[in-house]
Design a protein around this motif. Sequence first.
Motif, PDB file in Angstrom:
ATOM      1  N   ILE A  80     128.156 -23.276 109.675  1.00  0.00           N
ATOM      2  CA  ILE A  80     127.408 -23.513 108.443  1.00  0.00           C
ATOM      3  C   ILE A  80     125.881 -23.809 108.645  1.00  0.00           C
ATOM      4  O   ILE A  80     125.050 -23.269 107.826  1.00  0.00           O
ATOM      5  CB  ILE A  80     127.865 -24.960 107.772  1.00  0.00           C
ATOM      6  CG1 ILE A  80     129.471 -24.495 107.327  1.00  0.00           C
ATOM      7  CG2 ILE A  80     127.068 -25.218 106.398  1.00  0.00           C
ATOM      8  CD1 ILE A  80     130.147 -25.679 106.486  1.00  0.00           C
ATOM      9  N   ALA A  81     125.597 -24.158 109.792  1.00  0.00           N
ATOM     10  CA  ALA A  81     124.199 -24.384 110.078  1.00  0.00           C
ATOM     11  C   ALA A  81     123.610 -23.035 110.370  1.00  0.00           C
ATOM     12  O   ALA A  81     122.561 -22.867 110.108  1.00  0.00           O
ATOM     13  CB  ALA A  81     123.783 -25.390 111.417  1.00  0.00           C
ATOM     14  N   ARG A 130     124.538 -20.330 109.069  1.00  0.00           N
ATOM     15  CA  ARG A 130     123.968 -19.508 107.854  1.00  0.00           C
ATOM     16  C   ARG A 130     122.964 -20.189 107.122  1.00  0.00           C
ATOM     17  O   ARG A 130     121.971 -19.517 106.595  1.00  0.00           O
ATOM     18  CB  ARG A 130     125.510 -19.454 107.076  1.00  0.00           C
ATOM     19  CG  ARG A 130     126.434 -18.465 107.526  1.00  0.00           C
ATOM     20  CD  ARG A 130     127.749 -19.105 107.020  1.00  0.00           C
ATOM     21  NE  ARG A 130     128.061 -18.734 105.459  1.00  0.00           N
ATOM     22  CZ  ARG A 130     128.555 -19.509 104.663  1.00  0.00           C
ATOM     23  NH1 ARG A 130     129.297 -20.668 105.255  1.00  0.00           N
ATOM     24  NH2 ARG A 130     128.781 -19.388 103.583  1.00  0.00           N
ATOM     25  N   ALA A 131     122.773 -21.506 107.449  1.00  0.00           N
ATOM     26  CA  ALA A 131     121.874 -22.097 106.604  1.00  0.00           C
ATOM     27  C   ALA A 131     120.579 -21.681 107.181  1.00  0.00           C
ATOM     28  O   ALA A 131     119.322 -21.449 106.564  1.00  0.00           O
ATOM     29  CB  ALA A 131     121.926 -23.885 106.811  1.00  0.00           C
ATOM     30  N   ASP A 149     119.361 -18.532 105.869  1.00  0.00           N
ATOM     31  CA  ASP A 149     119.032 -18.493 104.365  1.00  0.00           C
ATOM     32  C   ASP A 149     117.591 -19.034 104.641  1.00  0.00           C
ATOM     33  O   ASP A 149     116.739 -18.673 103.737  1.00  0.00           O
ATOM     34  CB  ASP A 149     119.960 -19.494 103.761  1.00  0.00           C
ATOM     35  CG  ASP A 149     120.402 -18.698 102.632  1.00  0.00           C
ATOM     36  OD1 ASP A 149     120.675 -17.364 102.960  1.00  0.00           O
ATOM     37  OD2 ASP A 149     120.876 -19.205 101.815  1.00  0.00           O
ATOM     38  N   ASP A 150     117.132 -20.364 104.982  1.00  0.00           N
ATOM     39  CA  ASP A 150     116.005 -20.679 104.932  1.00  0.00           C
ATOM     40  C   ASP A 150     115.750 -21.462 106.213  1.00  0.00           C
ATOM     41  O   ASP A 150     116.148 -22.688 106.376  1.00  0.00           O
ATOM     42  CB  ASP A 150     115.922 -21.690 103.745  1.00  0.00           C
ATOM     43  CG  ASP A 150     114.658 -22.103 103.329  1.00  0.00           C
ATOM     44  OD1 ASP A 150     113.599 -22.182 104.411  1.00  0.00           O
ATOM     45  OD2 ASP A 150     114.255 -22.300 102.108  1.00  0.00           O
ATOM     46  N   GLN A 200     112.808 -23.048 107.384  1.00  0.00           N
ATOM     47  CA  GLN A 200     112.125 -24.374 107.111  1.00  0.00           C
ATOM     48  C   GLN A 200     113.020 -25.517 106.785  1.00  0.00           C
ATOM     49  O   GLN A 200     113.050 -26.865 107.200  1.00  0.00           O
ATOM     50  CB  GLN A 200     111.013 -24.096 106.436  1.00  0.00           C
ATOM     51  CG  GLN A 200     109.747 -25.232 106.935  1.00  0.00           C
ATOM     52  CD  GLN A 200     108.563 -25.087 105.980  1.00  0.00           C
ATOM     53  OE1 GLN A 200     108.554 -24.596 105.094  1.00  0.00           O
ATOM     54  NE2 GLN A 200     107.458 -25.813 106.642  1.00  0.00           N
ATOM     55  N   ALA A 201     113.775 -25.177 105.585  1.00  0.00           N
ATOM     56  CA  ALA A 201     114.606 -26.222 105.028  1.00  0.00           C
ATOM     57  C   ALA A 201     115.506 -26.406 106.032  1.00  0.00           C
ATOM     58  O   ALA A 201     115.942 -27.833 106.085  1.00  0.00           O
ATOM     59  CB  ALA A 201     115.219 -25.478 103.705  1.00  0.00           C
ATOM     60  N   ALA A 202     116.276 -25.533 106.861  1.00  0.00           N
ATOM     61  CA  ALA A 202     117.301 -26.247 107.998  1.00  0.00           C
ATOM     62  C   ALA A 202     116.615 -26.891 108.683  1.00  0.00           C
ATOM     63  O   ALA A 202     117.218 -28.099 109.001  1.00  0.00           O
ATOM     64  CB  ALA A 202     117.688 -24.788 108.577  1.00  0.00           C
ATOM     65  N   LEU A 203     115.327 -26.742 109.042  1.00  0.00           N
ATOM     66  CA  LEU A 203     114.584 -27.673 110.250  1.00  0.00           C
ATOM     67  C   LEU A 203     114.523 -28.920 109.586  1.00  0.00           C
ATOM     68  O   LEU A 203     114.613 -30.007 110.345  1.00  0.00           O
ATOM     69  CB  LEU A 203     113.340 -26.923 110.330  1.00  0.00           C
ATOM     70  CG  LEU A 203     112.428 -27.094 111.661  1.00  0.00           C
ATOM     71  CD1 LEU A 203     113.477 -26.723 112.932  1.00  0.00           C
ATOM     72  CD2 LEU A 203     111.044 -26.273 111.646  1.00  0.00           C
ATOM     73  N   SER A 204     114.092 -29.051 108.105  1.00  0.00           N
ATOM     74  CA  SER A 204     114.043 -30.166 107.480  1.00  0.00           C
ATOM     75  C   SER A 204     115.387 -31.179 107.410  1.00  0.00           C
ATOM     76  O   SER A 204     115.472 -32.405 107.375  1.00  0.00           O
ATOM     77  CB  SER A 204     113.365 -30.101 106.180  1.00  0.00           C
ATOM     78  OG  SER A 204     114.495 -30.162 105.113  1.00  0.00           O
ATOM     79  N   MET A 205     116.674 -30.591 107.787  1.00  0.00           N
ATOM     80  CA  MET A 205     117.524 -31.269 107.846  1.00  0.00           C
ATOM     81  C   MET A 205     118.036 -31.542 109.356  1.00  0.00           C
ATOM     82  O   MET A 205     119.292 -31.941 109.453  1.00  0.00           O
ATOM     83  CB  MET A 205     118.871 -30.983 107.007  1.00  0.00           C
ATOM     84  CG  MET A 205     119.120 -29.361 106.605  1.00  0.00           C
ATOM     85  SD  MET A 205     119.544 -29.247 105.155  1.00  0.00           S
ATOM     86  CE  MET A 205     118.126 -29.898 104.177  1.00  0.00           C
ATOM     87  N   GLY A 206     117.128 -31.365 110.253  1.00  0.00           N
ATOM     88  CA  GLY A 206     117.277 -31.913 111.712  1.00  0.00           C
ATOM     89  C   GLY A 206     118.337 -30.698 112.350  1.00  0.00           C
ATOM     90  O   GLY A 206     118.718 -30.824 113.468  1.00  0.00           O
ATOM     91  N   ILE A 207     118.632 -29.424 111.926  1.00  0.00           N
ATOM     92  CA  ILE A 207     119.112 -28.477 112.600  1.00  0.00           C
ATOM     93  C   ILE A 207     117.975 -27.829 113.522  1.00  0.00           C
ATOM     94  O   ILE A 207     116.932 -27.277 112.878  1.00  0.00           O
ATOM     95  CB  ILE A 207     119.719 -27.564 111.406  1.00  0.00           C
ATOM     96  CG1 ILE A 207     120.551 -27.886 110.585  1.00  0.00           C
ATOM     97  CG2 ILE A 207     120.073 -26.096 112.206  1.00  0.00           C
ATOM     98  CD1 ILE A 207     120.990 -27.154 109.345  1.00  0.00           C
ATOM     99  N   SER A 208     118.488 -27.731 114.654  1.00  0.00           N
ATOM    100  CA  SER A 208     117.490 -27.145 115.419  1.00  0.00           C
ATOM    101  C   SER A 208     117.496 -25.731 115.687  1.00  0.00           C
ATOM    102  O   SER A 208     118.653 -25.248 116.230  1.00  0.00           O
ATOM    103  CB  SER A 208     117.660 -27.811 117.107  1.00  0.00           C
ATOM    104  OG  SER A 208     117.256 -26.793 117.909  1.00  0.00           O
TER     105      SER A 208
END
Lengths: 290, 263
Positions: free
Chosen positions: A166-167, A169-170, A173-174, A176-184
């Motif tokens: 899921i990460a 695919r996230a 998609d986006d 910076q938004a993924a970065l903001s939820m701690g996804i490296s």
Amino acid sequence: MDLFIQLTLTGLTNGAILAMAALGFVLIFKASDVINFAQGEFLLIGAYVTFAMLAQLGLHWTLGLLLTLGVAVALGVAVERLVLRPMIGEPIISVIMVTIGLSSLLKALVSAIWGNQPKAFPPFIPSQPVKILGATVGEDRLWAIVIAIFMLGIFSVFFRRSREGIAMRAVADDQQAALSMGISVKKIFAWAWSIAAATAAIGGALVANIVGVGPELAGFGLRVFPVVILGGLDSIPGAIIGGVVIGLLEAYTGGYIGQGLNQVLPFIVLILILMIRPYGLFGQEIIERV
Amino acid sequence: MLTLNNIEVIYNEVILVLKGMSLQVPEGKIVGLLGSNGAGKSTTLKAISGLLKPEDGEVTDGSIKFMGEAIHHKDAAEIVRMGIFQVMEGRRVFEHLTAEENLLAGGYTRRERDLSSDLEMVYSYFPRLKERRHQTAGYLSGGEQQMLAIGRALMAQPRLMLLDEPSLGLAPMLVLEIFGIIKRINQEQGTTILLVEQNANLTLGVADYAYIMENGRIVLEGYPEDLRQNADVREFYLGLTEVGQRKSYRDVKHYKRRKRWLS
């Protein structure tokens, strides 16, 4: 009728191998929007490393394949570290250009180590012909179909259920938004490239088993494009179905109309698809809220 | 809990956006940060959450401390793991993922494998998301996307939530609903909230303390009830003058009227 079944089986097996090369391609595109022109070379490397493990080092095939997968994963991580990480923040087109350079580099590396002569390959999957409905087909070719279906299943579950999937695919998609939820993002890229290299390596090992190793294996990379354009650049089922459709088309035109045309046909399909459904049969449409 | 001490942020090594910005967020409170477009509110949040780097921004001076630890050199993933979660401006949902997958992506940093009880918790705040859990997020309405963005933050169980203009582009009724939920999250989950807004009236309604920033620094701060009494705030942020009187155009000379805090 016999000819038809024969062609169908050949087409399906070729399609399955194409699909496996396409899977890695789709994976990289899904996670990072990068079109990887070096995917065919990943397959080439997979084939040659398997060859080295089995024929040159004489390892048992289970161990040999595991080591090949290890090499593929290391290759994926290395590409991410050395080639892609410095390119973070650069326009996508520059990254794509880099993959073209990477493809030449890998091809040169292979011919530097193993030379340009095609080599026979000690089959690790038995390749005796099997009779099905009057047609004969190598057992290893049938295994290619089974493995492709298996991989499709694994990938679908991975992308729908697992956290990393899921990460991934996230991130596609986006970022910076993924970065903001701690996804490296770096880690996700490394994952995507390693898995892509590993699937290509499995495909490469299968091809090597069926036709032997040679530098022309990289040509698979080019044939992947019609597959992914047909199926949709970012669709896992699309990669499999696209692979099978292109494989069958090639086999039928080769058998009924004539050799030569079957080399061209996939690219005619590619142009048609681009005109009618540029995002492919199963690809994501661009969502626009109005 | 969070202390920004005199920080300076420069974009592209040239553009000075924050010029000595300081603020404090005490634990368990809602702190509002008001200001007009381009004042540097979003930059402040990105400086805290570590999202400046991808935009070529950099904290060049001052310090940001969270629970006593300096965080302005850590990267975004590390900061999220420490318990700071930013809800970015403009919702930024993952369009091609379903609502539920968006929430699961929000819980990426959680150690637990099973997040179903957290999903239920988010759905209890936003029942509408439960109805839409299997829909593609890109096709949700603006209000639902904002709920999803806040729900995604809840999934990470942050200690400090940074909200960047949750009212942006939403109908007034929805804005009220969202602000009500923000207040509830603060009270029920004990989440500390730093709320960046342009809607001064609502923000002063929910916040325990508020800062007003202009041109890259704080120009005024205080408790909401005190700020409401301030003549400049009343005129420039709340749009009020003498109570009950309408202002004649002759008196509206914004361009001449000097704000007392600038000089």
